[in-house]
Design a protein around this motif. Structure first.
Motif, PDB file in Angstrom:
ATOM      1  N   ARG A   1      34.719  51.178  15.816  1.00  0.00           N
ATOM      2  CA  ARG A   1      36.063  51.403  15.299  1.00  0.00           C
ATOM      3  C   ARG A   1      36.062  51.443  13.779  1.00  0.00           C
ATOM      4  NH1 ARG A   1      40.503  49.836  18.601  1.00  0.00           N
ATOM      5  NH2 ARG A   1      41.543  48.902  16.821  1.00  0.00           N
ATOM      6  N   PRO A   2      36.921  52.275  13.186  1.00  0.00           N
ATOM      7  CA  PRO A   2      37.058  52.257  11.731  1.00  0.00           C
ATOM      8  C   PRO A   2      37.675  50.943  11.275  1.00  0.00           C
ATOM      9  CG  PRO A   2      38.731  53.661  12.739  1.00  0.00           C
ATOM     10  CD  PRO A   2      37.759  53.292  13.823  1.00  0.00           C
ATOM     11  N   GLN A   3      37.435  50.580  10.026  1.00  0.00           N
ATOM     12  CA  GLN A   3      37.927  49.308   9.503  1.00  0.00           C
ATOM     13  C   GLN A   3      39.437  49.346   9.333  1.00  0.00           C
ATOM     14  OE1 GLN A   3      36.040  48.135   5.900  1.00  0.00           O
ATOM     15  NE2 GLN A   3      36.971  46.110   5.842  1.00  0.00           N
ATOM     16  N   LEU A   4      40.084  48.240   9.681  1.00  0.00           N
ATOM     17  CA  LEU A   4      41.535  48.151   9.579  1.00  0.00           C
ATOM     18  C   LEU A   4      41.957  48.104   8.112  1.00  0.00           C
ATOM     19  CD1 LEU A   4      44.304  47.647  11.002  1.00  0.00           C
ATOM     20  CD2 LEU A   4      43.847  45.205  10.710  1.00  0.00           C
ATOM     21  N   PRO A   5      42.811  49.038   7.676  1.00  0.00           N
ATOM     22  CA  PRO A   5      43.296  49.011   6.289  1.00  0.00           C
ATOM     23  C   PRO A   5      44.106  47.742   6.024  1.00  0.00           C
ATOM     24  CG  PRO A   5      43.727  51.142   7.326  1.00  0.00           C
ATOM     25  CD  PRO A   5      43.302  50.211   8.411  1.00  0.00           C
ATOM     26  N   GLN A   6      43.932  47.165   4.843  1.00  0.00           N
ATOM     27  CA  GLN A   6      44.641  45.934   4.505  1.00  0.00           C
ATOM     28  C   GLN A   6      46.149  46.140   4.471  1.00  0.00           C
ATOM     29  OE1 GLN A   6      43.056  44.440   0.832  1.00  0.00           O
ATOM     30  NE2 GLN A   6      41.158  43.723   1.762  1.00  0.00           N
ATOM     31  N   ALA A   7      46.579  47.366   4.214  1.00  0.00           N
ATOM     32  CA  ALA A   7      48.014  47.622   4.088  1.00  0.00           C
ATOM     33  C   ALA A   7      48.754  47.460   5.410  1.00  0.00           C
ATOM     34  CB  ALA A   7      48.245  49.032   3.543  1.00  0.00           C
ATOM     35  N   ILE A   8      48.061  47.652   6.530  1.00  0.00           N
ATOM     36  CA  ILE A   8      48.753  47.621   7.820  1.00  0.00           C
ATOM     37  C   ILE A   8      49.341  46.248   8.131  1.00  0.00           C
ATOM     38  CG2 ILE A   8      48.360  47.724  10.323  1.00  0.00           C
ATOM     39  CD1 ILE A   8      46.848  50.265   9.946  1.00  0.00           C
ATOM     40  N   PRO A   9      48.572  45.141   8.049  1.00  0.00           N
ATOM     41  CA  PRO A   9      49.189  43.832   8.309  1.00  0.00           C
ATOM     42  C   PRO A   9      50.341  43.530   7.358  1.00  0.00           C
ATOM     43  CG  PRO A   9      46.797  43.656   8.328  1.00  0.00           C
ATOM     44  CD  PRO A   9      47.124  45.018   7.812  1.00  0.00           C
ATOM     45  N   GLN A  10      50.202  43.952   6.104  1.00  0.00           N
ATOM     46  CA  GLN A  10      51.264  43.707   5.129  1.00  0.00           C
ATOM     47  C   GLN A  10      52.532  44.463   5.513  1.00  0.00           C
ATOM     48  OE1 GLN A  10      49.414  44.974   1.489  1.00  0.00           O
ATOM     49  NE2 GLN A  10      48.004  43.232   1.402  1.00  0.00           N
ATOM     50  N   LYS A  11      52.367  45.712   5.913  1.00  0.00           N
ATOM     51  CA  LYS A  11      53.533  46.510   6.302  1.00  0.00           C
ATOM     52  C   LYS A  11      54.134  46.009   7.611  1.00  0.00           C
ATOM     53  CE  LYS A  11      52.213  50.682   3.783  1.00  0.00           C
ATOM     54  NZ  LYS A  11      51.871  52.121   3.826  1.00  0.00           N
ATOM     55  N   MET A  12      53.289  45.502   8.501  1.00  0.00           N
ATOM     56  CA  MET A  12      53.805  44.920   9.737  1.00  0.00           C
ATOM     57  C   MET A  12      54.739  43.758   9.432  1.00  0.00           C
ATOM     58  SD  MET A  12      50.397  44.918  12.154  1.00  0.00           S
ATOM     59  CE  MET A  12      51.134  43.797  13.338  1.00  0.00           C
ATOM     60  N   GLU A  13      54.323  42.904   8.493  1.00  0.00           N
ATOM     61  CA  GLU A  13      55.151  41.758   8.126  1.00  0.00           C
ATOM     62  C   GLU A  13      56.458  42.210   7.492  1.00  0.00           C
ATOM     63  OE1 GLU A  13      54.687  38.610   8.909  1.00  0.00           O
ATOM     64  OE2 GLU A  13      52.936  39.308  10.021  1.00  0.00           O
ATOM     65  N   ARG A  14      56.397  43.271   6.686  1.00  0.00           N
ATOM     66  CA  ARG A  14      57.617  43.788   6.059  1.00  0.00           C
ATOM     67  C   ARG A  14      58.572  44.358   7.101  1.00  0.00           C
ATOM     68  NH1 ARG A  14      55.358  47.902   1.920  1.00  0.00           N
ATOM     69  NH2 ARG A  14      57.570  48.440   1.729  1.00  0.00           N
ATOM     70  N   VAL A  15      58.017  45.037   8.103  1.00  0.00           N
ATOM     71  CA  VAL A  15      58.862  45.575   9.176  1.00  0.00           C
ATOM     72  C   VAL A  15      59.507  44.436   9.956  1.00  0.00           C
ATOM     73  CG1 VAL A  15      58.851  46.828  11.364  1.00  0.00           C
ATOM     74  CG2 VAL A  15      57.617  47.757   9.406  1.00  0.00           C
ATOM     75  N   LYS A  16      58.715  43.419  10.291  1.00  0.00           N
ATOM     76  CA  LYS A  16      59.258  42.276  11.028  1.00  0.00           C
ATOM     77  C   LYS A  16      60.394  41.619  10.251  1.00  0.00           C
ATOM     78  CE  LYS A  16      54.957  40.979  13.392  1.00  0.00           C
ATOM     79  NZ  LYS A  16      53.951  39.907  13.549  1.00  0.00           N
ATOM     80  N   ALA A  17      60.169  41.408   8.954  1.00  0.00           N
ATOM     81  CA  ALA A  17      61.182  40.753   8.127  1.00  0.00           C
ATOM     82  C   ALA A  17      62.445  41.602   8.046  1.00  0.00           C
ATOM     83  CB  ALA A  17      60.621  40.491   6.729  1.00  0.00           C
ATOM     84  N   ALA A  18      62.272  42.915   7.909  1.00  0.00           N
ATOM     85  CA  ALA A  18      63.427  43.802   7.805  1.00  0.00           C
ATOM     86  C   ALA A  18      64.203  43.858   9.117  1.00  0.00           C
ATOM     87  CB  ALA A  18      62.972  45.203   7.398  1.00  0.00           C
ATOM     88  N   VAL A  19      63.478  43.884  10.236  1.00  0.00           N
ATOM     89  CA  VAL A  19      64.145  43.881  11.544  1.00  0.00           C
ATOM     90  C   VAL A  19      64.935  42.587  11.727  1.00  0.00           C
ATOM     91  CG1 VAL A  19      63.737  43.715  14.029  1.00  0.00           C
ATOM     92  CG2 VAL A  19      62.568  45.464  12.693  1.00  0.00           C
ATOM     93  N   GLN A  20      64.324  41.465  11.349  1.00  0.00           N
ATOM     94  CA  GLN A  20      65.015  40.184  11.468  1.00  0.00           C
ATOM     95  C   GLN A  20      66.276  40.167  10.612  1.00  0.00           C
ATOM     96  OE1 GLN A  20      64.075  37.505  13.569  1.00  0.00           O
ATOM     97  NE2 GLN A  20      66.189  37.036  13.036  1.00  0.00           N
ATOM     98  N   LYS A  21      66.187  40.756   9.420  1.00  0.00           N
ATOM     99  CA  LYS A  21      67.350  40.811   8.534  1.00  0.00           C
ATOM    100  C   LYS A  21      68.463  41.639   9.162  1.00  0.00           C
ATOM    101  CE  LYS A  21      68.776  42.096   3.851  1.00  0.00           C
ATOM    102  NZ  LYS A  21      68.355  42.695   2.559  1.00  0.00           N
ATOM    103  N   TRP A  22      68.093  42.766   9.741  1.00  0.00           N
ATOM    104  CA  TRP A  22      69.088  43.602  10.425  1.00  0.00           C
ATOM    105  C   TRP A  22      69.763  42.820  11.545  1.00  0.00           C
ATOM    106  CZ3 TRP A  22      68.995  49.457  11.489  1.00  0.00           C
ATOM    107  CH2 TRP A  22      68.858  50.165  10.290  1.00  0.00           C
ATOM    108  N   GLN A  23      68.956  42.111  12.336  1.00  0.00           N
ATOM    109  CA  GLN A  23      69.513  41.356  13.454  1.00  0.00           C
ATOM    110  C   GLN A  23      70.443  40.250  12.955  1.00  0.00           C
ATOM    111  OE1 GLN A  23      65.841  40.228  15.387  1.00  0.00           O
ATOM    112  NE2 GLN A  23      65.964  41.922  16.843  1.00  0.00           N
ATOM    113  N   ASP A  24      70.047  39.591  11.868  1.00  0.00           N
ATOM    114  CA  ASP A  24      70.891  38.539  11.294  1.00  0.00           C
ATOM    115  C   ASP A  24      72.219  39.103  10.800  1.00  0.00           C
ATOM    116  OD1 ASP A  24      68.890  36.752  11.817  1.00  0.00           O
ATOM    117  OD2 ASP A  24      68.111  36.697   9.765  1.00  0.00           O
TER     118      ASP A  24
END
Length: 206
Positions: free
Chosen positions: A139-162
């Protein structure tokens, strides 16, 4: 919806005696022909799984209630330590009951299998682990940006829900995220995260 953002581990951690010596029902049933599973064994597993499903559903619902009760106590500005610890014990006890019930079920399944069937299942498990390890090396190496963007998406979704906003559009979009990750298509997965961030207003960090 957030479950689509979480990558589940396909294989158990090394050194886990339960995973090494027991067989999940899915593994047994999927390899029924390979291990010469009898009709009696198949019927037993199917019947017990059907009986267990309702029981486990009720147990998980009770666990969720206990977790929510613990969360309510912890939200207070001043936490009643005794009450919080007592509620935490209820959460742990319910988790323990669920694990014990799962263990009892898979033990019953193992005891229905012959020594030859168990040996064959162990061999099949090793083949799966070897195949998974080989695929992982390629498998190709996981880009570091993906986990960071995942956390940003989670935080933004939580904000929307709140805020009482509906993030279902993002949920539908993220349905394709885990398949892309499993296939090693990291570039496409990151593009999908970028789309989600754009919808959520998270944008691209410069």
């Amino acid at each position: 919806m957030l479950g689509a953002l979480q990558l589940s581990l396909a294989q158990p951690p090394p050194g886990d005696p339960l995973a090494e010596n027991l067989f999940p029902p899915e593994l047994i049933m999927q390899n029924g022909e390979a291990i010469s599973l009898t009709d009696e064994q198949r019927d037993f597993i199917t019947t017990e799984m059907n009986k267990a499903q309702e029981r486990f559903t009720a147990m998980h619902q009770k666990l969720q209630s206990e977790v929510e009760a613990a969360g309510a106590l912890l939200k207070k500005a001043r936490v009643d330590e005794a009450a919080a610890m007592a509620q935490f014990e209820k959460v742990l006890n319910q988790e323990r009951d669920i694990k014990r019930a799962h263990l009892a079920l898979v033990l019953a399944f193992k005891n229905r299998l012959s020594a030859e069937q168990q040996a064959k299942l162990q061999e099949l498990k090793k083949q799966q682990l070897t195949g998974a390890a080989g695929r992982e090396r390629g498998r190709p190496q996981l880009p570091q940006a993906i986990p960071q963007k995942m956390e940003r998406v989670k935080a933004a979704v939580q904000k929307w829900q709140d805020e009482g906003r509906d993030p279902s559009q993002v949920g539908e979009l993220m349905q394709g995220f885990e398949p892309l990750m499993k296939e090693g298509k990291f570039k496409e997965a990151e593009q999908l995260l970028d789309q989600a961030l754009k919808i959520l207003g998270g944008g691209e960090k410069k």
